[in-house]
Design an enzyme around this catalytic site. Structure first.
Site, PDB file in Angstrom:
ATOM      1  N   LEU A 130     -73.232  68.786 -74.458  1.00 36.50           N
ATOM      2  CA  LEU A 130     -74.408  68.266 -73.747  1.00 36.50           C
ATOM      3  C   LEU A 130     -75.402  67.635 -74.719  1.00 36.50           C
ATOM      4  O   LEU A 130     -76.358  66.987 -74.301  1.00 36.50           O
ATOM      5  CB  LEU A 130     -75.095  69.379 -72.949  1.00 36.50           C
ATOM      6  CG  LEU A 130     -74.301  69.941 -71.772  1.00 36.50           C
ATOM      7  CD1 LEU A 130     -75.106  71.025 -71.059  1.00 36.50           C
ATOM      8  CD2 LEU A 130     -73.918  68.844 -70.783  1.00 36.50           C
TER       9      LEU A 130
ATOM     10  N   THR B 111     -77.735  72.974 -58.550  1.00 34.37           N
ATOM     11  CA  THR B 111     -78.445  73.813 -59.530  1.00 34.37           C
ATOM     12  C   THR B 111     -77.725  75.132 -59.811  1.00 34.37           C
ATOM     13  O   THR B 111     -78.075  75.845 -60.737  1.00 34.37           O
ATOM     14  CB  THR B 111     -79.871  74.169 -59.041  1.00 34.37           C
ATOM     15  OG1 THR B 111     -79.748  74.971 -57.865  1.00 34.37           O
ATOM     16  CG2 THR B 111     -80.682  72.925 -58.753  1.00 34.37           C
TER      17      THR B 111
ATOM     18  N   PRO C  34     -74.765  76.125 -61.092  1.00 33.54           N
ATOM     19  CA  PRO C  34     -74.221  76.447 -62.420  1.00 33.54           C
ATOM     20  C   PRO C  34     -75.325  76.816 -63.420  1.00 33.54           C
ATOM     21  O   PRO C  34     -75.154  77.731 -64.236  1.00 33.54           O
ATOM     22  CB  PRO C  34     -73.514  75.148 -62.849  1.00 33.54           C
ATOM     23  CG  PRO C  34     -73.234  74.414 -61.581  1.00 33.54           C
ATOM     24  CD  PRO C  34     -74.329  74.788 -60.623  1.00 33.54           C
TER      25      PRO C  34
ATOM     26  N   LYS D  48     -86.989  74.400 -57.369  1.00 28.78           N
ATOM     27  CA  LYS D  48     -85.908  75.351 -57.118  1.00 28.78           C
ATOM     28  C   LYS D  48     -85.405  75.947 -58.441  1.00 28.78           C
ATOM     29  O   LYS D  48     -85.233  77.163 -58.578  1.00 28.78           O
ATOM     30  CB  LYS D  48     -84.772  74.613 -56.404  1.00 28.78           C
ATOM     31  CG  LYS D  48     -83.666  75.510 -55.931  1.00 28.78           C
ATOM     32  CD  LYS D  48     -82.709  74.712 -55.068  1.00 28.78           C
ATOM     33  CE  LYS D  48     -81.512  75.537 -54.673  1.00 28.78           C
ATOM     34  NZ  LYS D  48     -80.517  74.727 -53.978  1.00 28.78           N
TER      35      LYS D  48
ATOM     36  N   CYS E 179     -65.214  55.915-100.814  1.00 28.22           N
ATOM     37  CA  CYS E 179     -64.395  57.024-101.300  1.00 28.22           C
ATOM     38  C   CYS E 179     -62.914  56.630-101.339  1.00 28.22           C
ATOM     39  O   CYS E 179     -62.513  55.902-102.237  1.00 28.22           O
ATOM     40  CB  CYS E 179     -64.682  58.284-100.496  1.00 28.22           C
ATOM     41  SG  CYS E 179     -64.362  59.762-101.468  1.00 28.22           S
TER      42      CYS E 179
ATOM     43  N   HIS F 278     -70.386  58.936-100.943  1.00 26.19           N
ATOM     44  CA  HIS F 278     -70.573  58.658 -99.511  1.00 26.19           C
ATOM     45  C   HIS F 278     -72.016  58.236 -99.226  1.00 26.19           C
ATOM     46  O   HIS F 278     -72.844  59.091 -98.887  1.00 26.19           O
ATOM     47  CB  HIS F 278     -70.247  59.908 -98.691  1.00 26.19           C
ATOM     48  CG  HIS F 278     -68.797  60.263 -98.689  1.00 26.19           C
ATOM     49  ND1 HIS F 278     -67.937  59.855 -97.701  1.00 26.19           N
ATOM     50  CD2 HIS F 278     -68.052  60.973 -99.576  1.00 26.19           C
ATOM     51  CE1 HIS F 278     -66.722  60.307 -97.960  1.00 26.19           C
ATOM     52  NE2 HIS F 278     -66.754  60.985 -99.095  1.00 26.19           N
TER      53      HIS F 278
ATOM     54  N   GLU G  15     -73.138  56.863 -96.712  1.00 25.32           N
ATOM     55  CA  GLU G  15     -73.488  57.039 -95.291  1.00 25.32           C
ATOM     56  C   GLU G  15     -74.239  58.343 -95.017  1.00 25.32           C
ATOM     57  O   GLU G  15     -74.954  58.446 -94.026  1.00 25.32           O
ATOM     58  CB  GLU G  15     -72.221  56.945 -94.416  1.00 25.32           C
ATOM     59  CG  GLU G  15     -71.231  58.109 -94.491  1.00 25.32           C
ATOM     60  CD  GLU G  15     -70.218  58.001 -95.632  1.00 25.32           C
ATOM     61  OE1 GLU G  15     -70.500  57.292 -96.622  1.00 25.32           O
ATOM     62  OE2 GLU G  15     -69.144  58.648 -95.543  1.00 25.32           O
TER      63      GLU G  15
HETATM   64  N1  GLN Z   1     -58.619  61.725-100.676  1.00 25.96           N
HETATM   65  C1  GLN Z   1     -59.515  61.228-101.672  1.00 25.96           C
HETATM   66  C2  GLN Z   1     -59.896  62.290-102.679  1.00 25.96           C
HETATM   67  O1  GLN Z   1     -59.805  63.459-102.412  1.00 25.96           O
HETATM   68  C3  GLN Z   1     -60.740  60.595-101.044  1.00 25.96           C
HETATM   69  C4  GLN Z   1     -61.588  61.528-100.250  1.00 25.96           C
HETATM   70  C5  GLN Z   1     -62.570  60.851 -99.358  1.00 25.96           C
HETATM   71  O2  GLN Z   1     -62.366  59.694 -98.973  1.00 25.96           O
HETATM   72  N2  GLN Z   1     -63.619  61.538 -98.982  1.00 25.96           N
HETATM   73  O3  GLN Z   1     -60.317  61.974-103.763  1.00 25.96           O
END
Ligand code: GLN
Length: 536
Positions: free
Chosen positions: A18, A192, A194, A227, A384, A510, A512
């Site tokens: 949810l 209502t 649930p 309710k 990576c 990474h 991200e």
């Molecule tokens: N498999 C690769 C490693 O272990 C890359 C890992 C990943 O992309 N996070 O180095």
């Protein structure tokens, strides 16, 4: 303001998925926007010590914090909404709780007592919840209990919550129950029952919900609200509706309009100030009203599942807003790409991102894709495993080391351009043993990476075992693939790029994990800009 840290618990009822994480993050955003220091903690009732050993198909992306904790992807939402780093303390699992209790038992710390769920497991849970408050950094801690009320697994957490509420009092700890109000189309009615049952189940464990947040596909009428209030024992202003919205980034505004922050602060006896969402709304406005669009191919092997690349997809949203373009992401399964169809599969994209990954499956498709974008000067971003594949591709096709590979894929290759470092070679345990968390990286002057970050030194988060093999570095650099980021302590290559290409960057880390609404990641921003320039 009171000096006592206040607690808000978020439980879930009726159905899973949810969006407790998004409600928690949105509420935290509203509190932060009023000047409160808030953080969020996730309690996961599974027995894995952390999600690091879980397949993305099971639980989506594994999110990594600065301190190297492998955590639930909800922590990614918390960071993206709040722009405040989280840590291991923000994600507790049943596995971790039991591991710690059993460790203490072996050391004899329970002094001959029988170790039991109550009080030992519940005490350990309570200690972990209170730990975040011990640093005096937060006014408010929002704790999300994973799973759905009534699950056997989450009972010790609900019991810990009951005890804490008793200890701390209602002014210092409140409970938000996130529930579903299903619509029966045959009866043309919202139901209502649930929710009544799930609130009752919670009460059987001694916990009364203070506020209901009701996920629903249709608006709740005043009658339904009353309710729900009557049967669930809450004030009528504490029935908050949450109708589906287009983007998770709309939820803070939605909760603001519904007054969730207002009732929360009233219950906690804290002052209410109008939240300042100006910069949030500037982002939202840009995100929703793009002036153009770019098409990005995301090459990976978990593409059926939205959640597997959650942080990457969110980073694209942040970077698109900065560039005032919509980023359309087209997932392409790396196993389905080969030399014959690569042009047809990738030819229409403005940029290609090759995703992180593990193991042999789909590797050759990633390498073919990289060869194609390198030759065709299409912006390329490798993260990576994606960076490692770029090094393999370059070694095979430019250095003519035709069997170049990672020892992860072929342990017997004569040219292990990607290899395990000495300190990884004797590790047998899989959990928590990769190179994890934030590591420093020095950027080489006059490189694309240096200009994108605008800085000599950065810190980025890692999660991998294998590394670029420095034996090949000189040869790679001589032939145009340069190391633009180096870890000075270990001499490991953290970022690579190509001189002779409009935008070709691979990073061992990474990025991200660090992109947030208020601080979009510079590499994603620059990559989207390059894709925009390459717009077809
Ligand atoms: N498999 C690769 C490693 O272990 C890359 C890992 C990943 O992309 N996070 O180095």
């Amino acid at each position: 303001m009171s000096s006592q840290t206040k607690y808000i618990f978020v439980t879930g009822g009726v159905s899973s998925s949810l969006g407790k994480g998004i409600i928690a993050a949105s509420l935290a955003k509203l509190l932060q926007a009023q000047g409160y220091k808030a953080t969020i903690q996730k309690l996961d009732p599974y027995i894995n010590v952390d999600p690091g050993t879980l397949n993305p198909y099971e639980h989506g992306e594994c999110y990594v914090t600065n301190d190297g904790a492998e955590t639930d992807l909800d922590l990614g939402h918390y960071e993206r909404f709040l722009n405040v780093p989280t840590s291991q303390a923000n994600n507790i699992t049943t596995g971790r709780i039991y591991q710690s209790v059993i460790g203490k038992e072996r050391k004899g710390e329970y002094l001959g007592k029988t170790v039991q769920v109550i009080p030992h497991i519940t005490d350990e849970i309570k200690q972990n919840i209170k730990f975040l408050a011990s640093e005096n950094k937060y006014d408010i801690i929002i704790t999300e209990i994973g799973g759905t009320v009534g699950d056997i697994e989450s009972l010790p957490y609900i019991e810990a919550l009951r005890q804490l509420r008793w200890e701390m009092g209602e002014e210092n700890l409140i409970v938000i129950h996130l529930t579903l109000i299903p619509y029966l189309s045959a009866a043309r009615e919202l139901k209502t029952k649930p929710t009544q049952h799930s609130v009752k189940t919670l009460m059987e464990s001694g916990v009364q919900a203070d506020i209901l947040v009701c996920r629903t596909e249709h608006e709740l009428s005043q009658g339904i609200r009353e309710k729900l209030a009557r049967f669930c024992n809450v004030n009528s202003d504490c029935v908050i509706q949450s109708v589906d919205v287009n983007t998770i980034y709309d939820v803070p505004n939605y909760m603001f309009r519904e007054g969730l922050d207002k009732v929360v602060l009233k219950k906690l006896k804290l002052d209410y100030n109008e939240p300042d969402l100006k910069s949030w709304n500037i982002f939202l406005d840009r995100y929703k009203n793009p002036k153009g669009s770019v098409k990005i191919g995301l090459i990976g092997k978990y593409i059926e599942l939205q959640d597997s690349y959650k942080s990457i997809l969110e980073s694209f949203i942040h970077a698109g807003a900065v560039n005032e373009v919509g980023v359309e992401v087209f997932p392409v399964h790396s196993e389905h790409i080969n030399r014959e169809n690569v042009e047809e599969k990738l030819g229409s994209f403005d940029g290609i991102l090759v995703a992180p990954g593990f193991g042999e499956r789909g590797v050759e498709g990633k390498i073919e894709s990289i060869k194609y974008v390198r030759n065709n000067k299409i912006p390329f971003f490798g993260i990576c495993y994606g960076m490692q594949m770029a090094v393999i591709e370059y070694s095979r096709n430019i250095l003519k080391l035709t069997d170049a590979n990672s020892t992860e894929v072929n342990p017997h290759t004569k040219n292990p351009v990607i290899d395990l470092m000495e300190n990884q070679k004797n590790i047998t345990n899989k959990g928590g043993t990769m190179r994890l968390g934030a590591w420093q990286c020095n950027l080489v002057k006059k490189t694309l990476c240096h200009s994108v970050y605008g800085s000599d030194k950065i810190k980025e988060r890692h999660r991998h075992r294998y590394e670029l093999n420095n034996k090949y570095l000189e040869q790679l650099e001589k032939n145009g693939l340069i190391a633009s980021g180096i870890n000075k302590e270990t001499n490991l290559v953290e970022a690579i790029e190509l001189k002779d290409h409009p935008w070709f960057v691979g990073v061992q880390y990474h990025p991200e994990y660090q992109s947030t609404v208020s601080s979009p990641h510079p590499l994603f921003v620059s990559f989207i800009k390059a894709a925009k320039n390459n717009n077809k």
